[in-house]
Design an enzyme around this catalytic site. Structure first.
Site, short mmCIF file in Angstrom:
data_model
loop_
_atom_site.label_atom_id
_atom_site.label_comp_id
_atom_site.label_asym_id
_atom_site.label_seq_id
_atom_site.Cartn_x
_atom_site.Cartn_y
_atom_site.Cartn_z
CG ASN A 9 -1.78 1.22 1.32
OD1 ASN A 9 -1.89 1.98 0.35
ND2 ASN A 9 -2.42 1.42 2.46
CD1 TRP A 10 3.67 1.06 -2.91
CD2 TRP A 10 3.85 2.40 -4.70
NE1 TRP A 10 4.52 0.45 -3.80
CE2 TRP A 10 4.65 1.25 -4.91
CE3 TRP A 10 3.79 3.37 -5.69
CZ2 TRP A 10 5.39 1.06 -6.07
CZ3 TRP A 10 4.53 3.18 -6.85
CH2 TRP A 10 5.33 2.04 -7.03
CE LYS A 11 -0.08 3.48 4.69
NZ LYS A 11 -0.23 3.66 6.10
CG HIS A 96 -6.15 1.76 4.83
ND1 HIS A 96 -5.75 2.70 5.74
CD2 HIS A 96 -5.11 0.90 4.67
CE1 HIS A 96 -4.50 2.43 6.12
NE2 HIS A 96 -4.08 1.34 5.48
CD GLU A 98 -3.34 5.45 6.47
OE1 GLU A 98 -3.28 5.53 5.23
OE2 GLU A 98 -2.43 4.97 7.17
CD GLU A 168 -3.88 -2.63 7.04
OE1 GLU A 168 -2.77 -2.86 6.59
OE2 GLU A 168 -4.50 -1.57 6.82
N GLY A 174 1.85 2.13 10.74
CA GLY A 174 2.79 3.24 10.62
C GLY A 174 3.42 3.66 11.94
CB SER A 214 4.71 -1.86 12.02
OG SER A 214 4.23 -0.53 12.21
N GLY A 235 2.61 -1.14 4.33
CA GLY A 235 2.71 0.28 3.98
C GLY A 235 4.17 0.69 3.82
N GLY A 236 4.74 1.28 4.88
CA GLY A 236 6.08 1.86 4.83
C GLY A 236 7.14 0.99 4.17
C1 PEP Z 1 -1.09 0.11 5.89
O1 PEP Z 1 -1.18 1.30 5.69
O2 PEP Z 1 -1.92 -0.65 5.40
C2 PEP Z 1 0.00 -0.36 6.73
C3 PEP Z 1 -0.07 -1.55 7.23
O3 PEP Z 1 1.06 0.53 6.94
P1 PEP Z 1 2.45 0.19 7.69
O4 PEP Z 1 2.96 -1.12 7.12
O5 PEP Z 1 3.33 1.34 7.37
O6 PEP Z 1 2.14 0.06 9.14
#
Ligand code: PEP
Length: 252
Positions: A9-11, A96, A98, A168, A174, A214, A235-236
């Site tokens: 997930n590049w966001k 999601h 967010e 999640e 994050g 994470s 994500g990250g």
């Molecule tokens: C996400 O945004 O779906 C996510 C899991 O982010 P991160 O891996 O950065 O926690």
């Protein structure tokens, strides 16, 4: 056998040139596991470029990060599931945290988005997960169960065959804080049980349940190794090719 999936997930990250570089670096990313799939959820303007760069690698699919709950019309700035489908996009992240928190998407909107995606043959990656305060009160099981009920339970059983759910926990997204492998397994087992009670064991067993929060190259193997964890939504760590490749390499 349900699919093992590493989804990125590049966001809202990376400029176009940076995105093209990362796509080129990931172009040959693969796993020896024929049951595994890699999905890259990139920003809308990069969807077609991503498809073009990745077209020679059939184990990587491109996903959108959102779609509208509406069919078409006067919704400035929105992108419909029908548009995604017409561009050949086969996956979309829906629900999601967010989107739920920052854009006020409630369970009703999310269930409408699910319907739009499915109606246009775009497979949703349905996200659920509890905030910290709920976890601290030991109420996470009921909280996630309600999200599943409200978001998915209106669907006919055949729509759930091979479905994708991402658990999640919001406190782990994050933040660098990851659920332990045991915490992830326990919630994934609960999600599968909830789905089995509504749709039966066979369908529940066909659903890929991804863990997100994470995930890193250093913890992916242990988390993905849990029996009910079928990969991750990342994500990250998905913005660095070597890290994401190592995560892909950690799939069962
Ligand atoms: C996400 O945004 O779906 C996510 C899991 O982010 P991160 O891996 O950065 O926690």
């Amino acid at each position: 056998m349900r699919k093992q999936i590493a989804a990125a997930n590049w966001k809202m990250n990376l400029k176009y040139d940076e995105a093209k570089n990362l796509l080129s670096e990931l172009k040959n990313c693969s796993t020896e596991n024929s049951n595994a799939e890699v999905i890259l959820a990139v920003p809308f303007p990069y969807l077609l470029t991503a498809q073009e760069i990745l077209k020679s690698n059939s184990s990587i699919q491109v996903a959108a990060q959102n779609c509208s709950q509406h069919v078409q019309g006067a919704y400035t700035g929105e992108v419909s599931a029908g548009m995604l489908s017409s561009c050949g996009i086969k996956y979309v992240i829906i629900g999601h945290s967010e989107r739920r928190e920052l854009f006020n998407e409630d369970d009703k909107i999310i269930s409408q988005k699910i319907d739009q995606a499915i109606g246009n043959a775009v497979q949703p990656i349905f996200c659920c997960g509890e905030p910290l305060a709920i976890r601290e009160n030991n109420e996470e099981a009921g909280y996630v169960e309600k999200q599943l009920q409200q978001g998915l339970f209106h669907l006919a059983p055949e729509k759930l065959e091979g479905f994708i759910i991402a658990y999640e926990p919001i406190w782990a997204i994050g933040t660098g804080k990851t659920a332990s492998a045991e915490e992830a397994q326990s919630m994934h087992l609960h999600i599968r049980k909830v789905m089995a009670e509504r749709y039966g064991e066979k369908i529940a067993g066909s659903i890929s349940i991804l863990y997100g929060g994470s995930v890193k190259a250093s913890n992916a193997k242990e988390i993905f190794g849990q029996p009910d964890v079928d990969g991750g939504l990342v994500g990250g760590a998905s913005l660095i090719a070597a890290d994401f490749e190592a995560i892909v390499g950690s799939l069962k």
